[in-house]
Write a protein that holds these residues in place. Structure first.
Motif, short mmCIF file in Angstrom:
data_model
loop_
_atom_site.label_atom_id
_atom_site.label_comp_id
_atom_site.label_asym_id
_atom_site.label_seq_id
_atom_site.Cartn_x
_atom_site.Cartn_y
_atom_site.Cartn_z
N ARG A 134 -33.29 -26.63 22.20
CA ARG A 134 -31.96 -27.18 22.52
C ARG A 134 -31.94 -27.82 23.90
NH1 ARG A 134 -26.60 -25.74 24.21
NH2 ARG A 134 -25.07 -26.82 22.93
N ARG B 204 -7.38 -24.48 25.65
CA ARG B 204 -8.44 -25.35 25.15
C ARG B 204 -8.38 -25.31 23.64
NH1 ARG B 204 -10.40 -20.53 26.75
NH2 ARG B 204 -12.30 -19.68 25.80
N TRP C 66 -22.46 -21.55 30.88
CA TRP C 66 -22.31 -22.87 30.25
C TRP C 66 -23.05 -23.90 31.09
CZ3 TRP C 66 -18.48 -27.02 31.41
CH2 TRP C 66 -17.97 -26.91 32.69
N GLU C 67 -23.08 -25.14 30.62
CA GLU C 67 -23.91 -26.15 31.26
C GLU C 67 -23.41 -26.53 32.65
OE1 GLU C 67 -22.31 -27.13 28.09
OE2 GLU C 67 -21.85 -29.27 28.30
N GLY C 68 -22.20 -26.09 33.01
CA GLY C 68 -21.70 -26.34 34.36
C GLY C 68 -22.27 -25.35 35.38
N LEU D 162 -23.46 -31.66 20.25
CA LEU D 162 -24.84 -31.18 20.34
C LEU D 162 -25.02 -30.00 19.38
CD1 LEU D 162 -27.47 -31.55 22.01
CD2 LEU D 162 -26.58 -29.82 23.58
N LEU E 242 -33.60 -31.20 23.49
CA LEU E 242 -32.78 -32.14 22.72
C LEU E 242 -31.57 -32.61 23.51
CD1 LEU E 242 -32.21 -33.45 19.91
CD2 LEU E 242 -30.80 -31.44 19.40
N GLY E 243 -30.87 -31.69 24.11
CA GLY E 243 -29.56 -32.02 24.68
C GLY E 243 -29.56 -32.27 26.17
N ARG F 78 -18.18 -30.78 24.21
CA ARG F 78 -17.16 -30.66 25.24
C ARG F 78 -17.55 -31.64 26.34
NH1 ARG F 78 -19.57 -25.88 27.28
NH2 ARG F 78 -18.00 -24.43 26.55
N THR F 79 -16.58 -32.02 27.15
CA THR F 79 -16.89 -32.93 28.25
C THR F 79 -17.83 -32.23 29.22
OG1 THR F 79 -14.80 -34.09 28.04
CG2 THR F 79 -15.93 -34.26 30.15
N ARG F 80 -18.96 -32.88 29.49
CA ARG F 80 -19.90 -32.29 30.45
C ARG F 80 -19.38 -32.46 31.86
NH1 ARG F 80 -26.08 -33.25 28.37
NH2 ARG F 80 -25.78 -32.09 26.44
N PRO F 81 -19.72 -31.53 32.73
CA PRO F 81 -19.24 -31.63 34.12
C PRO F 81 -19.53 -33.00 34.72
CG PRO F 81 -20.41 -29.55 33.77
CD PRO F 81 -20.56 -30.34 32.52
#
Lengths: 513, 513
Positions: B13, A278, B197-199, A341, B16-17, A319-322
């Motif tokens: 955060r 990455r 992470w957001e995943g 973000l 916002l995101g 980064r690309t969100r899921p």
């Protein structure tokens, strides 16, 4: 309990938990004898040897130690050794001219100057109280192995750790004072958002002088990641190192990734690191075509960061969100081309004039010995980035529309040179492009594109202009196109627009309507 | 620039995101009407409604708001709302008896008490200046939607955010004061080492009152992770939720994972989350057999954390290193059964008496209104964990050999009850075990094992003792074994050894050679 957040936290953990793990692999091809592959235990010993050497020289706490060097294990060691002993490290851009280096050494008041052997002759006239050539001279004459260094008497998270001189687009460079707390928070946040862990292998594709390699050396050590030194950026060499060392993570400006893409075109066999590597791109907004090509041609994950030396540098991350993984490649690239973000703890807002303002523990303490510039940059308690941007009200992502100082104002319209560059770059014949404003009697400025064509490709001025008019509002299209052999960049991959503009504006006061 | 590290950073955060992303999925099965699935935008609005309600009540900055509740979205909201407005949140263990809750409310001086509807009747006699039942009463009578709350006048990272009463093994519980900075650093470090992470999708298998759910609610919000509330721990229900919500991350004590393993034995179809879920185990040292079974039978990644309420809680973290991935399962489990490597920024040492001492920004500010206990716990500038342990000089990993207060001293030898428990647990007939010291005229103490057999399994005292002698030094084997139907645990899965010991020691001063 409060304990000071200092750079020592990173190396202490490396030494404790990764004593025998490979820590740093030095560049084998350099004029000085490379440092042998160092475990983090050995790395920490060498850091202490530098500190004991500075003790022996009589260099006190708070004194500045300047280093002019290409990437090397020694520079990496100094980024720890100097600030961990309460001194201040001043890593200097190795591309500066001797008189510029002399300015930095004098302005920072450095009492020690350490010089890359390759730069020694050119910098012969640059002096300091103590001057050493990195390599044999420092190994034998400065470093004191087996001697415990004097401990820093009052470790303080608000103490200045490094002074990094901004590459400077117009005036003399300014020294950005970063504190231990700035660097600590940047490291933690960077590691958090990029999900660094001990299974990673990091290749130093960034110049380490540049904002301390974006602070990556610190978090990599703290998480026990092997760091591979790359002395000079070269596309094919990056691919070879990715292969040889099992690299998983790299950082760099768009220009670096374009070099890798070029090298990949003639690479024999499978591209190394597919579905493993990455990359973090920053330093300039990346063209969407570069993003798409990295993901498709290399199979590397593309992520983006936005920040400045003044912000340690992390302000945003993308980064690309899921949820977006299944989008068409082009749309995914377009979303990734935004700055991203705000990182955890960063507050951003856009001023009435369109400038991006930031508050964060990664924002500089001040410019060294420049109280006026500091006050101006931090007016109203916000750091003024000098960049124009917008915040998406839906998902909070920042888009940088232009480096404020580079905005083109033509016939009263503000034009984002980045937007025009991105459009021109999407033309298949274009290898590189820079868009600038040049004087125009009627419109104040008019848009000029400087273009480097891809090898073997052809296109003329009218092709480029027509391509722009097809994709952009008419006033955003250049009125002239010049073809060039290359476009000069700074060591960190930034185009120095002021240099490109100079010949057109010489003798003319820049007119802004 | 310094900006205060406060809990607001996490929710800001998220809002916002991840304004429109699913933020919190409340428990559907609860006596109060559940909060509808809340995006982080809606979650932040509800947080402000709580704050505006407290403003309207006249609850000032620094005042304490106590909450006694099973896991619920409302408790999650309060963990943000109360400290983000400069007040102090006191989440109370829902298993405490009414007089114990009354003690906590009185000792913390809480001016507001919020009670789970299920606990309302039992706690009818527990009063505070303001008392509300969570649910309809708070929705209509307290929360003020659309009213901007009064901003916290002086956000300060060193202000107390929460007071968490330790479950207490002997004396009255003590209130652990955690500051915003404690919680901020714990959240960042926890997220960094567990690679959140957001995943991710997080299931609240921990009681949220316990050290604020180990601080996970904060970092999950800051990274935009969906949080699924689980009101009561149940093995089969955990498997169902993992399946239904695509859960990737959970935390809990070994007892929780043993419950899941039991449920998995009769689960129809494939175990959900194989090769996707990772779990963080803490609260008690996990038996190696549990570790191995989690990895083999569930296909979930096992990681371990060590810490205490007093340390926010993160002190160490352990995960299988890439280099160890190919080791035999048993050896990998043995390595994972150690507490792990100090987290970034944490310093540990072992005192002459074998006690683990810690320095970190996650260490408590103090015990609420207990200056003597505070001074004792923080003597010499180190936090005294009360646990015995060793640091591996090779890889820096901590192993907890015993909760200091539970160590068994028999015939002058210190025996780790954990080691003996681990050995007995490896006997296939054993479902649960607790090892304690009981009085013995000659040796001071002798070792007794309390064992719960697995369903349908058989074993007698001599089998268990022989199994221990086969694997341990003779003096570490129990001299007696009692078989029980169950072993009582606290809400957080800890065995309360002092309760198990009581009947044997009543009337006897514990003798230590």
């Amino acid at each position: 309990m409060r304990t000071p957040m200092t750079i020592a936290d990173f190396l202490d953990r490396a030494e404790l938990g990764f004593r025998d793990s490979p820590g740093v692999v030095d560049e084998p091809r350099q004029p000085a004898v490379p440092v042998p592959v160092a475990s983090y235990g050995r790395f920490a010993e060498r850091v202490r040897a530098w500190q004991a050497g500075l003790d022996a020289l009589g260099v006190g706490e708070g004194e500045r130690v300047a280093v002019v060097s290409h990437n090397s294990a020694r520079l990496l060691e100094l980024l720890f050794a100097v600030p961990m002993s309460g001194r201040i490290c001043v890593p200097v851009n190795f591309r500066l001219k001797p008189e510029e280096v002399a300015y930095v050494v004098a302005q920072s008041g450095a009492s020690v100057l350490l010089v890359d052997p390759e730069l020694d002759a050119a910098l012969a006239e640059v002096k300091a109280r103590h001057r050493f050539v990195l390599g044999e001279e420092t190994e034998t004459g400065l470093m004191r192995f087996g001697v415990e260094p004097r401990p820093w008497s009052r470790p303080d998270e608000d103490a200045t750790a490094t002074i990094n001189y901004t590459s400077g687009t117009t005036a003399r460079p300014k020294g950005v004072q970063l504190t231990h707390r700035n660097i600590w928070v940047n490291g933690m946040t960077f590691g958090l958002h990029t999900r660094v862990w001990e299974g990673d292998v990091y290749l130093h594709t960034l110049p380490m002088f540049h904002c301390n390699g974006w602070g990556m050396p610190y978090v990599m050590a703290g998480l026990g990641v092997k760091q591979v030194v790359l002395r000079k950026v070269d596309g094919a060499e990056i691919l070879r190192r990715v292969d040889e060392h099992g690299v998983t993570l790299m950082c760099g400006a768009p220009a670096v990734w374009n070099m890798v893409l070029d090298a990949a075109a003639t690479w024999e066999g499978e591209i190394p690191g597919r579905d493993r590597v990455r990359i973090v791109c920053a330093g300039a907004p990346p063209p969407t075509r570069t993003i798409q090509r990295v993901e498709e041609e290399l199979g590397w994950e593309f992520t983006q960061l936005y920040g400045l030396t003044e912000t340690s540098p992390m302000l945003t991350f993308n980064r690309t969100r899921p949820a977006d993984a299944a989008l068409p490649a082009e749309e995914r690239a377009r979303k990734l081309s935004r700055a991203g973000l705000p990182a955890l703890g960063v507050k951003l807002k856009v001023s009435a004039s369109g400038e991006v303002l930031a508050r964060s523990n990664t924002v500089l303490d001040g410019y060294w010995d420049k109280p006026e510039e500091t006050a101006e940059a931090l007016e109203d308690g916000w750091f003024h980035t000098g960049d124009g941007g917008t915040l998406d009200p839906g998902d909070g992502h920042l888009t940088i529309s232009d480096r404020k100082k580079d905005v083109i104002i033509t016939g009263g319209e503000n034009v984002s040179s980045i937007e025009v560059e991105d459009t021109i770059f999407s033309h298949p014949a274009v290898a590189e492009v820079a868009v600038i404003g040049v004087p125009h009697e009627k419109w104040g400025e008019t848009i000029k594109a400087l273009v480097v064509l891809a090898e073997g490709a052809t296109a003329d001025e009218s092709d480029i202009i027509a391509h722009c008019k097809q994709h952009l509002a008419g006033y955003k299209a250049p009125t002239s196109v010049e073809f060039r052999e290359s476009i000069p960049r700074t060591a960190t991959g930034k185009i120095q627009k002021f240099k490109l503009r100079q010949p057109y504006w010489s003798g003319i006061e820049r007119g802004v309507n």
